[in-house]
Design a protein around this motif. Structure first.
Motif, PDB file in Angstrom:
ATOM      1  N   TYR A 166       0.834  -1.211   0.000  1.00  0.00           N
ATOM      2  CA  TYR A 166       0.000   0.000   0.000  1.00  0.00           C
ATOM      3  C   TYR A 166       0.864   1.255   0.000  1.00  0.00           C
ATOM      4  O   TYR A 166       2.071   1.190   0.288  1.00  0.00           O
ATOM      5  N   SER A 167       0.209   2.376  -0.277  1.00  0.00           N
ATOM      6  CA  SER A 167       0.974   3.626  -0.355  1.00  0.00           C
ATOM      7  C   SER A 167       1.471   4.079   1.015  1.00  0.00           C
ATOM      8  O   SER A 167       2.354   4.920   1.102  1.00  0.00           O
ATOM      9  N   LEU A 179      -6.284  -8.227  -0.909  1.00  0.00           N
ATOM     10  CA  LEU A 179      -6.636  -6.800  -0.928  1.00  0.00           C
ATOM     11  C   LEU A 179      -7.618  -6.531   0.216  1.00  0.00           C
ATOM     12  O   LEU A 179      -8.832  -6.529   0.039  1.00  0.00           O
ATOM     13  N   GLY A 180      -7.048  -6.294   1.391  1.00  0.00           N
ATOM     14  CA  GLY A 180      -7.911  -6.189   2.567  1.00  0.00           C
ATOM     15  C   GLY A 180      -8.225  -4.759   2.985  1.00  0.00           C
ATOM     16  O   GLY A 180      -9.013  -4.541   3.894  1.00  0.00           O
ATOM     17  N   ARG A 181      -7.603  -3.765   2.341  1.00  0.00           N
ATOM     18  CA  ARG A 181      -7.816  -2.383   2.796  1.00  0.00           C
ATOM     19  C   ARG A 181      -8.229  -1.508   1.619  1.00  0.00           C
ATOM     20  O   ARG A 181      -8.044  -1.880   0.462  1.00  0.00           O
ATOM     21  N   ARG A 182      -8.773  -0.327   1.966  1.00  0.00           N
ATOM     22  CA  ARG A 182      -9.201   0.581   0.900  1.00  0.00           C
ATOM     23  C   ARG A 182      -8.128   1.628   0.582  1.00  0.00           C
ATOM     24  O   ARG A 182      -8.343   2.541  -0.178  1.00  0.00           O
ATOM     25  N   VAL A 183      -6.983   1.452   1.204  1.00  0.00           N
ATOM     26  CA  VAL A 183      -5.864   2.381   0.977  1.00  0.00           C
ATOM     27  C   VAL A 183      -5.335   2.169  -0.449  1.00  0.00           C
ATOM     28  O   VAL A 183      -5.419   1.060  -0.985  1.00  0.00           O
ATOM     29  N   ARG A 184      -4.804   3.241  -1.042  1.00  0.00           N
ATOM     30  CA  ARG A 184      -4.296   3.118  -2.403  1.00  0.00           C
ATOM     31  C   ARG A 184      -3.111   2.144  -2.458  1.00  0.00           C
ATOM     32  O   ARG A 184      -2.319   2.069  -1.518  1.00  0.00           O
ATOM     33  N   VAL A 185      -3.020   1.455  -3.564  1.00  0.00           N
ATOM     34  CA  VAL A 185      -1.982   0.423  -3.712  1.00  0.00           C
ATOM     35  C   VAL A 185      -0.828   0.984  -4.527  1.00  0.00           C
ATOM     36  O   VAL A 185      -1.043   1.670  -5.532  1.00  0.00           O
ATOM     37  N   ARG A 186       0.373   0.695  -4.055  1.00  0.00           N
ATOM     38  CA  ARG A 186       1.591   1.200  -4.698  1.00  0.00           C
ATOM     39  C   ARG A 186       2.199   0.141  -5.619  1.00  0.00           C
ATOM     40  O   ARG A 186       2.649   0.423  -6.718  1.00  0.00           O
ATOM     41  N   LYS A 187       2.164  -1.096  -5.144  1.00  0.00           N
ATOM     42  CA  LYS A 187       2.868  -2.160  -5.866  1.00  0.00           C
ATOM     43  C   LYS A 187       2.177  -3.495  -5.599  1.00  0.00           C
ATOM     44  O   LYS A 187       1.617  -3.699  -4.513  1.00  0.00           O
ATOM     45  N   MET A 188       2.217  -4.372  -6.575  1.00  0.00           N
ATOM     46  CA  MET A 188       1.654  -5.723  -6.376  1.00  0.00           C
ATOM     47  C   MET A 188       2.685  -6.760  -6.829  1.00  0.00           C
ATOM     48  O   MET A 188       3.355  -6.572  -7.849  1.00  0.00           O
TER      49      MET A 188
END
Lengths: 411, 387
Positions: B295-296, B328-337
């Motif tokens: 996450y970010s 994907l358990g959170r609504r926070v923006r994703v930085r990397k997968m």
């Protein structure tokens, strides 16, 4: 307890029972066998809680009694003794003394009450089979049983009952052995099927006596084999056996007939050069000839032998695990063996040209997928064979290689 | 045969790597920390920051209070991994037996390689020079007969401020070398042990070395025995090359952080297509999938699943759906997968009687898609989804 018995008789009896004793167990009493003496009959019982074996034999009784005694220790000492009469007597409640004319051996025992009791429930139906037939059917199939504990159903032999026949089937997913024996069964047995654990069948083989009848009693979750002097009780394996009939090919149109012993000896030689992990050998079938080839790329070794065979199909190349193939061939008794084939990725059906009047034996073996290098070579061979066949086209019109098959291999 | 071990150590590795990319950071107090809240902890600090009372593990607000000029950088793990990989590539030329310890640290077992590099000290100097010339990073080096002493030797060099120095401890002089040093330099002697030793009035290694192992065991238990051996410079641990189970990893760092579920899912499908194709090229099958979501705010979530080995897109798509939804358990923006395919096994050559009947058309579609990607590129064709 106090009795006298000949060493050889006692040793034979112990050998038949000790097979059931688990080598490693968290329940220490299971490493023991139970000796029960009543009048002149000694009963020896061993169990692993799933399977129990009880054997009776006559002894010279001096005093009745029962004790549980460590099985392997007793077997080892009896094995090492000369063939002399043995006297086995309890010393107090916790020991027995095994006496011979040379000396004596003291072994700690457990009380009879600690030994698990086997409750043999009444079976739903029963029938009798000749020990020779049972021995033959088990031996013809047991080699194909799987050792994969993740697929428990395949770790036993499937026994199916039909109005006029009994079928024994075993498979490990790569090969399959089926034997059908003509036999009139009681009506209540019909349409039943059970999976018997390999361990129970191995014990049964050890206890079978020639030319005797075996009473087989089948219950909801267990099976009991009653022999003249022994009884074997086993839990059945629960679970679904795969639909094996669906995988027996119905459209294998290429027939190869070859001498069984010749094929085994050739395979033994050629497979020395095969990869030690895959044991892969390649069959190249051309009219009336079978070429067997193997190679181990890692060691730069290869072997090729050509043997004569009756074959009238198209040019065909198939890979097999030589160990599996030899296993199958060794369990067929005939002089010749027939292979029914379709292509390089379909199961081969193997059976003797002439079956016994009251039985049908069928073996199945899946091939090994040939590597890309093999497939490339196959292309070259195909091209060569095409050339040969073109030259001979006037006489061998029907033996043109099938492009479709080759494509399938390449893909 | 006497062992020769080199320990390579790039001091303040994270800062050093950042400074390679941004020379203006040189000679200025720099710290690496996640700057989301003032309560974040400082992860790594430069020597200049240390002089101003900033230390790793300190809360960021405290660090900024101690050093108002402190430049705080966010962690850039990808960069550190890349730099470490480049460093390992260099050291691997000197010996096949090397053990990466953590970012910027590695042991090299140079035993028996005297004829190749003209002595272990020369090899260490060459390795330092290579790292400096190619990566513009200063590496300290310790040379000794075992891992323990080589590590302490490199620590002596780097803590003395000579970031590219070398310390060679000759065979038989290990105990003499360690004797005057502080006990804190011994591996495993952290704050708690140090305090316990201080209670025993032990500050230097020579003071520790004279205590019998029985007495040390009374205080430290089994660790006492180890401590006794370490204080005498005895260490028989071999240099162990990294044991890594083979796996196929695909990483996607998003241009812009996003929490759009459908966008993220499409990206993970793209990763899967790439990974599955690599799997098929190597003629392998996978039995385990791991998805890591970064996450970010620099937190991570992951999910994994085991399944029957397969390597075709059709078999893997339902699995990736399931694993992705769990990861994907959170609504926070994703930085990397990151998508990992583990527990790889070769495609079995022995055919099975009861293999699941595969849809031959699906196999042909996968094969055709692979051919199109080979010819026109990765994004030329993708799996779609019916609305």
């Amino acid at each position: 307890m106090n009795f006298t018995i000949s060493k050889s008789v006692f040793y034979d009896a112990l050998q038949k029972v000790v097979g059931v004793v688990p080598p490693k167990t968290t329940i220490s009493i299971l490493t023991c066998i139970l000796l029960e003496l009543e009048e002149n009959t000694l009963r020896i019982t061993g169990t692993d809680l799933e399977i129990s074996v009880t054997l009776s034999l006559n002894v010279n009784r001096l005093e009745d009694g029962a004790v549980a005694i460590p099985a392997r220790l007793l077997l080892e000492i009896v094995r090492e003794l000369p063939d002399v009469p043995l006297n086995i007597a309890s010393e107090g409640e916790e020991r027995i003394i095994l006496k011979t004319d040379k000396g004596e051996y003291k072994i700690s025992t457990d009380p009879r009450e600690d030994f698990p009791k086997t409750n043999v429930e009444e079976g739903e139906f029963h029938f009798s089979l000749q020990s020779k037939v049972l021995d033959h059917m088990i031996n013809k199939t047991i080699f194909a049983v799987s050792a994969d504990e993740l697929r428990p159903a395949l770790t036993g032999i499937l026994v199916e009952f039909f109005p006029t026949e009994i079928r024994f089937v075993a498979t490990d997913g790569h090969r399959l052995a089926r034997i059908v024996h003509q036999y009139d069964l009681p009506p209540e047995a019909i349409q039943n099927k059970v999976i018997i654990p390999t361990k129970a069948l191995n014990l049964l083989l050890r206890n079978l006596e020639p030319n005797k009848s075996v009473d087989v009693q089948i219950g909801e979750d267990h099976i009991v084999f009653t022999l003249e002097n022994s009884t074997i009780y086993s839990k059945l394996i629960s679970g679904m056996y795969p639909n094996y009939e669906r995988v027996i090919p119905q459209d294998n149109d290429k027939i190869l007939q070859v001498n069984r012993e010749l094929l085994i000896s050739t395979l033994r030689r050629v497979s020395i050069f095969s990869n030690s992990l895959t044991h892969q050998v390649r069959f190249i079938l051309t009219p009336d000839e079978l070429t067997i080839h193997s190679e181990d790329i890692e060691f730069g070794a290869e072997a090729t032998e050509v043997i004569s065979a009756k074959y009238k199909g198209e040019w065909l190349q198939i890979g097999y695990n030589s160990a599996y193939l030899m296993d199958v061939l060794r369990h067929l008794d005939s002089e010749e063996v027939i292979f029914e084939l379709k292509n390089a990725v379909s199961a081969a059906i193997m059976y003797p040209p002439e079956q016994e009047s009251d039985e049908v034996v069928t073996m199945l073996l899946m091939p090994i997928r040939l590597t890309e290098e093999d497939a490339e070579e196959e292309d070259e061979n195909e091209a060569e064979s095409e050339h040969v066949y073109e030259a001979d086209s006037s006489t061998e019109e029907n033996e043109q290689p099938d492009e479709g098959d080759a494509k399938e291999i390449n893909e | 045969m006497t062992r020769n071990i080199i320990h390579i150590d790039i001091p303040d590795f994270h800062i050093a790597v950042e400074r390679v990319l941004e020379p203006r950071l040189r000679k200025r107090p720099v710290a690496v920390a996640i700057e989301t809240t003032t309560r974040s902890l400082v992860f790594s600090v430069s020597g200049e920051a240390r002089q101003n009372g900033v230390f790793p593990g300190m809360p960021l607000y405290q660090a900024l209070k101690n050093c108002p000029d402190l430049i705080v950088l966010p962690p850039n793990e990808e960069l550190y991994v890349r730099a470490t990989r480049a460093m390992m590539e260099i050291v691997s030329r000197f010996t096949p037996v090397f053990e990466p310890l953590r970012f910027g640290h590695a042991y090299l077992d140079m035993t028996g390689s005297g004829k190749l590099f003209g002595g272990v000290k020369d090899a260490a100097v060459k390795a330092q020079r290579e790292i400096r010339n190619r990566l513009r990073l200063n590496a300290g080096a310790g040379v000794a007969g075992n891992k323990l002493v080589s590590k302490v030797a490199s620590d002596v060099v780097t803590t003395s401020g000579e970031h590219h120095g070398l310390c060679d401890v000759r065979h038989g002089y290990e105990e003499n070398f360690l004797a005057p040093l502080r006990v804190g330099l011994l591996p495993g002697v952290k704050k708690k042990v140090r305090e316990q030793l201080l209670d025993l009035n032990v500050r230097l290694i020579r003071e520790l070395a004279v205590i019998s192992s029985e007495n040390l065991q009374m205080v430290f238990g089994r660790f006492g025995l180890l401590l006794h051996r370490r204080a005498r410079g005895i260490d028989n641990r071999p240099v162990q090359p990294p044991k890594r189970a083979p796996e196929i990893v695909e990483v996607d760092t998003l241009d812009d952080d996003s929490n759009d579920y459908y966008f993220l899912r499409s990206r993970i499908f793209r990763l899967l297509a790439r990974a599955a194709r690599r799997l098929r090229e190597k003629k392998l099958r996978t039995a385990r999938m791991v998805i890591e979501i970064h996450y970010s705010d620099y937190k991570e979530d992951s999910a994994r699943r085991r399944f029957t080995p397969c390597n075709d897109d059709a078999g893997l798509v339902p699995i990736v759906n399931n694993v992705f939804d769990r990861a994907l358990g959170r609504r926070v923006r994703v930085r990397k997968m990151t998508l990992r395919l583990c527990e790889l096994s070769p495609e079995p050559a022995q055919l099975s009687l009861f293999a699941k009947e595969k849809n031959p058309k699906l196999g042909a579609v996968t094969s055709a898609m692979d051919k199109i990607r080979d010819r026109y590129g990765e994004d030329a064709i993708r799996f779609g989804r019916a609305a």
